[in-house]
Design a protein around this motif. Structure first.
Motif, PDB file in Angstrom:
ATOM      1  N   LEU A   6       0.803  -1.226   0.000  1.00 10.18           N
ATOM      2  CA  LEU A   6       0.000   0.000   0.000  1.00 10.18           C
ATOM      3  C   LEU A   6       0.833   1.273   0.000  1.00 10.18           C
ATOM      4  CD1 LEU A   6      -2.760  -1.053   2.575  1.00 10.18           C
ATOM      5  CD2 LEU A   6      -2.915  -1.043   0.069  1.00 10.18           C
ATOM      6  N   THR A   7       2.115   1.173   0.294  1.00 13.36           N
ATOM      7  CA  THR A   7       2.970   2.364   0.336  1.00 13.36           C
ATOM      8  C   THR A   7       4.150   2.200  -0.618  1.00 13.36           C
ATOM      9  OG1 THR A   7       4.293   1.491   2.174  1.00 13.36           O
ATOM     10  CG2 THR A   7       2.355   2.819   2.739  1.00 13.36           C
ATOM     11  N   LYS A   8       4.728   3.316  -0.974  1.00 11.93           N
ATOM     12  CA  LYS A   8       5.874   3.292  -1.876  1.00 11.93           C
ATOM     13  C   LYS A   8       7.123   2.896  -1.104  1.00 11.93           C
ATOM     14  CE  LYS A   8       8.334   6.074  -5.297  1.00 11.93           C
ATOM     15  NZ  LYS A   8       8.444   7.409  -5.954  1.00 11.93           N
ATOM     16  N   GLN A   9       7.803   1.885  -1.604  1.00 15.82           N
ATOM     17  CA  GLN A   9       9.004   1.374  -0.953  1.00 15.82           C
ATOM     18  C   GLN A   9      10.194   1.482  -1.908  1.00 15.82           C
ATOM     19  OE1 GLN A   9       9.189   0.111   2.309  1.00 15.82           O
ATOM     20  NE2 GLN A   9       7.113   0.935   2.454  1.00 15.82           N
ATOM     21  N   PRO A  10      11.414   1.480  -1.363  1.00 18.41           N
ATOM     22  CA  PRO A  10      12.592   1.495  -2.244  1.00 18.41           C
ATOM     23  C   PRO A  10      12.616   0.270  -3.151  1.00 18.41           C
ATOM     24  CG  PRO A  10      13.197   1.944   0.041  1.00 18.41           C
ATOM     25  CD  PRO A  10      11.766   1.509   0.058  1.00 18.41           C
ATOM     26  N   ARG A  11      13.267   0.412  -4.284  1.00 17.31           N
ATOM     27  CA  ARG A  11      13.385  -0.707  -5.216  1.00 17.31           C
ATOM     28  C   ARG A  11      14.132  -1.852  -4.545  1.00 17.31           C
ATOM     29  NH1 ARG A  11      13.072  -1.510 -10.709  1.00 17.31           N
ATOM     30  NH2 ARG A  11      14.410  -3.161 -11.544  1.00 17.31           N
ATOM     31  N   HIS A  12      13.545  -3.031  -4.601  1.00 21.82           N
ATOM     32  CA  HIS A  12      14.115  -4.181  -3.899  1.00 21.82           C
ATOM     33  C   HIS A  12      15.265  -4.762  -4.705  1.00 21.82           C
ATOM     34  CE1 HIS A  12      14.301  -8.269  -2.150  1.00 21.82           C
ATOM     35  NE2 HIS A  12      13.919  -7.649  -1.056  1.00 21.82           N
ATOM     36  N   GLY A  13      16.441  -4.852  -4.069  1.00 26.31           N
ATOM     37  CA  GLY A  13      17.608  -5.329  -4.795  1.00 26.31           C
ATOM     38  C   GLY A  13      18.197  -6.627  -4.284  1.00 26.31           C
ATOM     39  N   ALA A  14      17.811  -7.055  -3.100  1.00 26.39           N
ATOM     40  CA  ALA A  14      18.387  -8.274  -2.511  1.00 26.39           C
ATOM     41  C   ALA A  14      17.650  -9.512  -3.005  1.00 26.39           C
ATOM     42  CB  ALA A  14      18.314  -8.205  -0.987  1.00 26.39           C
ATOM     43  N   ALA A  15      18.400 -10.577  -3.239  1.00 25.54           N
ATOM     44  CA  ALA A  15      17.781 -11.851  -3.610  1.00 25.54           C
ATOM     45  C   ALA A  15      16.998 -12.398  -2.418  1.00 25.54           C
ATOM     46  CB  ALA A  15      18.854 -12.847  -4.042  1.00 25.54           C
ATOM     47  N   MET A  16      15.833 -12.966  -2.678  1.00 26.91           N
ATOM     48  CA  MET A  16      14.958 -13.398  -1.591  1.00 26.91           C
ATOM     49  C   MET A  16      15.605 -14.467  -0.712  1.00 26.91           C
ATOM     50  SD  MET A  16      12.163 -11.769  -1.179  1.00 26.91           S
ATOM     51  CE  MET A  16      11.309 -12.930  -0.122  1.00 26.91           C
ATOM     52  N   TYR A  17      16.418 -15.340  -1.313  1.00 25.38           N
ATOM     53  CA  TYR A  17      16.983 -16.430  -0.525  1.00 25.38           C
ATOM     54  C   TYR A  17      17.911 -15.921   0.583  1.00 25.38           C
ATOM     55  CZ  TYR A  17      21.550 -15.987  -2.813  1.00 25.38           C
ATOM     56  OH  TYR A  17      22.763 -15.529  -3.253  1.00 25.38           O
ATOM     57  N   LYS A  18      18.427 -14.702   0.434  1.00 18.37           N
ATOM     58  CA  LYS A  18      19.342 -14.171   1.442  1.00 18.37           C
ATOM     59  C   LYS A  18      18.641 -13.919   2.776  1.00 18.37           C
ATOM     60  CE  LYS A  18      22.742 -12.165  -1.690  1.00 18.37           C
ATOM     61  NZ  LYS A  18      23.542 -10.966  -2.044  1.00 18.37           N
TER      62      LYS A  18
END
Length: 299
Positions: A40-52
């Protein structure tokens, strides 16, 4: 878990015994809240791989298990010394995980805080003489708790280099925490039994939800602190929290503080003063550097 639910004149009631389900409840609510907030809110662009995120989640689960299991095999003084001395292992793990560098005064103040808190807790606890004997198994479990706990906060600190928000961190970690805990519950056959207990006792459901809400709020503060100040400062705050809680109890209820306890408090405040003083000196020194010279980045 010590409360009896459904007790009547003819029925003694029953107690909820599965702590793992409560952990699952905490994680699923935190995951839901963080997911909705991110959507619902604006978040920074996600750069980390999910498995981390799974590494922090798994290490957190293992540290909790080691901590609770170790309590069966170690004495009270050993518990206090281990919890009060976590700052140094966290700093060492930071060098290993994130290649962070610390000044000598940071190690010195961390050691002083550990010593001061240990002195205060050991002298102020009313049951300090009633304890079990420390065994080798307890020491191994305690070492596992310290290692896994140190890794968790430092790994989360390292993940924040991807410029994510604390809520995104909360979402990612709790995704895997939910998967790990629900898998364990299904393997043990405890999930349906716990759900049936909730259906039988609405009061327990309300208590579990309240506990989960408090846990989710606590996670937000934890991730924000790690993001803004780093794993070492977060560990110092958590270490001081134990001492301040007992000190506040002494002030409110009129419990006497021993000479050793008072000396421990003095050592802690001296360490905090030295830490603030040294940091301010470093800031002044960096401002006085020549225009062409850049200060070494402090982590």
């Amino acid at each position: 878990m010590t409360r009896t639910y459904g007790a009547t004149e003819t029925d003694p009631g029953e107690k909820f015994k599965d702590s793992q389900f409560l952990v699952f409840m905490n994680r699923i609510l935190a995951f839901t809240v963080a997911g909705l907030y991110c959507a619902l809110t604006k978040q920074p662009r996600h750069g980390a791989a999910m498995y981390k995120y799974s590494f922090a989640s798994l290490s957190n689960i293992l540290s909790s298990w080691c901590q609770y299991e170790a309590l069966k095999y170690i004495s009270f003084p050993t518990q206090v010394l281990a919890k009060a001395s976590k700052v140094i292992p966290v700093m060492m793990m930071g060098k290993l995980v994130s290649h962070k560098s610390y000044e000598y005064w940071e190690y010195l103040t961390a050691a002083l805080i550990s010593v001061g808190v240990s002195m205060f807790l050991l002298s102020s606890a009313p049951n300090r003489h009633v304890s079990t004997v420390t065994t080798f198994s307890g020491v191994v479990l305690l070492a596992g708790y310290i290692v896994f706990d140190s890794f968790t906060s430092n790994w989360q600190d390292a993940l924040f280099t991807y410029k994510m928000s604390p809520v995104q961190m909360m979402f990612g970690v709790n995704v895997f925490s939910c998967l790990f805990t629900v898998g364990s519950l299904l393997e043990q056959g405890a999930l349906l039994e716990s759900v049936h207990f909730m259906a039988r006792h609405s009061e327990f459901t309300a208590h579990a939800v309240l506990l989960s809400v408090c846990s989710a709020c606590g996670q937000l503060f934890i991730f924000y602190t790690i993001n803004q100040f780093g794993a070492a400062v977060f560990t110092i705050i958590m270490t001081l929290r134990q001492a301040f809680a007992i000190l506040l109890s002494c002030l409110i209820y009129g419990h006497a503080v021993t000479v050793v306890g008072g000396l421990g408090v003095a050592v802690v405040f001296m360490a905090l003063f030295l830490r603030v003083y040294a940091r301010s000196r470093m800031k002044k020194r960096s401002k006085k550097l020549p225009p062409g010279e850049t200060p070494v980045q402090k982590v």
